[in-house]
Design an enzyme around this catalytic site. Structure first.
Site, mmCIF file in Angstrom:
data_model
loop_
_atom_site.group_PDB
_atom_site.id
_atom_site.type_symbol
_atom_site.label_atom_id
_atom_site.label_comp_id
_atom_site.label_asym_id
_atom_site.label_seq_id
_atom_site.Cartn_x
_atom_site.Cartn_y
_atom_site.Cartn_z
ATOM 1 N N TYR A 22 71.006 27.585 30.095
ATOM 2 C CA TYR A 22 71.050 28.964 29.631
ATOM 3 C C TYR A 22 70.451 29.916 30.666
ATOM 4 O O TYR A 22 69.683 30.835 30.326
ATOM 5 C CB TYR A 22 70.329 29.116 28.282
ATOM 6 C CG TYR A 22 70.768 28.110 27.264
ATOM 7 C CD1 TYR A 22 72.054 28.147 26.735
ATOM 8 C CD2 TYR A 22 69.913 27.083 26.841
ATOM 9 C CE1 TYR A 22 72.480 27.205 25.817
ATOM 10 C CE2 TYR A 22 70.335 26.143 25.918
ATOM 11 C CZ TYR A 22 71.620 26.210 25.405
ATOM 12 O OH TYR A 22 72.032 25.265 24.503
ATOM 13 N N TYR A 152 73.835 26.009 14.243
ATOM 14 C CA TYR A 152 73.968 25.576 15.632
ATOM 15 C C TYR A 152 74.115 24.058 15.647
ATOM 16 O O TYR A 152 73.340 23.340 14.997
ATOM 17 C CB TYR A 152 72.750 25.977 16.464
ATOM 18 C CG TYR A 152 72.800 25.431 17.872
ATOM 19 C CD1 TYR A 152 73.549 26.069 18.857
ATOM 20 C CD2 TYR A 152 72.129 24.261 18.199
ATOM 21 C CE1 TYR A 152 73.623 25.546 20.146
ATOM 22 C CE2 TYR A 152 72.193 23.747 19.490
ATOM 23 C CZ TYR A 152 72.942 24.388 20.450
ATOM 24 O OH TYR A 152 73.018 23.870 21.716
ATOM 25 N N ASP A 253 73.948 17.389 9.869
ATOM 26 C CA ASP A 253 73.447 17.424 11.239
ATOM 27 C C ASP A 253 71.918 17.435 11.172
ATOM 28 O O ASP A 253 71.301 18.483 11.022
ATOM 29 C CB ASP A 253 73.982 18.664 11.960
ATOM 30 C CG ASP A 253 73.448 18.801 13.381
ATOM 31 O OD1 ASP A 253 72.547 18.031 13.757
ATOM 32 O OD2 ASP A 253 73.922 19.693 14.111
ATOM 33 N N LYS A 282 67.565 13.884 19.245
ATOM 34 C CA LYS A 282 66.311 14.518 19.660
ATOM 35 C C LYS A 282 65.124 13.560 19.592
ATOM 36 O O LYS A 282 64.805 12.890 20.564
ATOM 37 C CB LYS A 282 66.063 15.799 18.873
ATOM 38 C CG LYS A 282 66.979 16.952 19.318
ATOM 39 C CD LYS A 282 66.487 18.278 18.811
ATOM 40 C CE LYS A 282 67.374 19.433 19.241
ATOM 41 N NZ LYS A 282 67.363 19.700 20.682
#
Length: 434
Positions: A22, A152, A253, A282
């Site tokens: 980003y 997201y 998710d 993660k």
């Protein structure tokens, strides 16, 4: 920040060849880079000797901090045996043991585990599973997904297509992405009472498009990068009912919310529901190596493996990497043998108390916590070039984005270190917002 010597040269070398997430490169690059010399426990040591309390768990992955002796030992032991071997036609103990553990700790009746490379890839796998399932069950017209705003799910193309199309980061790629359906985000917060009428906009959209919807995909209870906001578990339970009513799969998710972050082992546990497909990642390896998994029920697996395909059409090169799987096994063992629930509850209370003063600041719109997640939402986007150096000067590593200054610290973070994090966040927001 003035860098000298080796640190300055490292940043110069970085600026010449590296592209950060980003971020712009070349003349458009903004914001400082902080060279890290080492990491241990909950502290990052910069090359200039400064120590920062890590409030990010390295993007929510390092739940046990850095250089944990149990995880280090698992990595050393496995690399002496086998770092990697392809998973097509072969198997190995670390992968099988990991799959067994994931089946044991996730909600029933999730029984099949597809090990993959990253969270975004696990979402791609889930989407392909859902579409291939519907085709295998004779419903190829069910080829769209339904999700909610402010969500997201990752940066790969399939995952981008189910991120919020307006407030997300992927509007530049609209022409590339599949067109899916977006319901309003849940209006009530996590602790607010829920009524079925709250889910009526979602229910109406699903009813109108059920004939073409393969699956609903959402982040259970906690919306991560898109909002950093919890929502009522009753809303999630109602979505489960609606999916069953219309014969639509539910994909959870849990990449950010899984493994205790919200105060339950998985976000779905707050609502007492089980999805048809679940993505985890993660924190799976404790931040040591990249790995994720997509779990599904036997019903989904049988549909996927029905004609015309006869098999699931996906196979990452590094699927079930033995080194990552061995560390993941040690990581989950460490988590499950610890008083993680009490630890997360303590961190939640300390985050809430420490961030509370921010609620009175004129530039703050909201302050909220859920499990080991603490958020200050500002009224205007923060200036990263200003607030990031200030947070570092205050002794913490917190990486804000947009209007969100938040912390997701490792579970081993002490009371004193949580206080350091929260006081720095409040001070940084006070000094940089109107």
């Amino acid at each position: 920040m003035v860098l000298t010597g080796a640190a300055r040269r490292l940043v110069e070398r970085d600026r010449a060849v590296v592209w950060h997430p980003y971020a712009a490169v070349g003349p458009g690059a903004r914001g400082p880079l902080y060279p890290v010399a080492s990491a241990s426990g909950v502290r990052l040591t910069l090359t200039d000797g400064r120590e920062l309390v890590d409030g990010m768990s390295s993007w929510w992955a390092a739940i046990h901090g850095y250089r944990h002796p149990v995880l280090d030992a698992a990595a050393h032991a496995q690399i002496d045996t086998m770092a990697h071997v392809m998973f097509g036609g072969l198997t190995h103990e670390p992968a099988v043991a990991l799959a067994e553990t994931l089946v044991a700790i996730t909600p029933e009746p999730l029984r099949r585990v597809f090990l993959c490379d990253s969270g975004s890839v696990s979402v791609e796998v889930a989407i392909k599973m859902a579409l291939q399932y519907q085709t295998g069950r004779g419903r190829p017209e069910r080829s769209r997904l339904l999700t909610i705003r402010r969500g997201y799910h990752g940066d790969t193309s399939g995952a981008m297509a189910v991120c919020d199309p307006d407030t997300g980061m992927h509007h530049l790629f609209t022409g590339l992405l599949s067109r899916h359906l977006f319901a309003p985000a849940p209006a009530r917060g996590f602790a607010e009472p829920f009524e079925n009428a709250d889910a009526e906009p979602f229910a109406a959209l699903l009813a109108a498009h059920a004939h073409e919807v393969a699956a609903v995909i959402l982040e259970p209870v906690l919306q991560g990068t898109g909002a950093m906001r919890g929502y009522a578990p009753g809303w999630l339970a109602r979505v489960r009912e609606l999916c069953d009513e219309h014969g639509v799969l539910l994909v959870a998710d849990e990449i950010a919310s899984g493994f205790g972050r919200t105060g339950e082992l998985f976000g779905c546990d707050h609502a007492g529901i089980s999805p048809d497909i679940m993505c985890v990642g993660k924190a799976l390896t404790g931040g040591y190596l990249t790995m994720a998994a997509t779990l599904c029920t036997e019903e989904v697996a049988e549909g996927v493996c029905s004609p015309p395909a006869g098999a699931f059409m996906h196979g990452p090169t590094f699927m079930a990497n033995p080194l990552a799987a061995a560390v993941a096994n040690a990581n989950l063992g460490l988590l499950l043998s610890s008083p993680w629930r009490e630890t997360v509850r303590r961190i939640e209370a300390e985050l809430a108390a420490g961030l509370a003063p921010a609620a009175g600041l004129p530039g703050v719109a909201d302050v909220r916590t859920l499990g080991a997640v603490g958020v200050i939402e500002t009224r205007e986007p923060v200036d990263m070039a200003v607030i990031q150096p200030l947070l570092v000067d205050l002794g913490v590593w917190v990486r804000p984005f947009g209007r969100l200054v938040y912390a997701m610290p490792p579970f081993i973070t002490s009371t004193a270190d949580v206080a350091t994090l929260t006081s720095a966040m409040v001070e940084a927001v006070a000094r940089t917002t109107g």
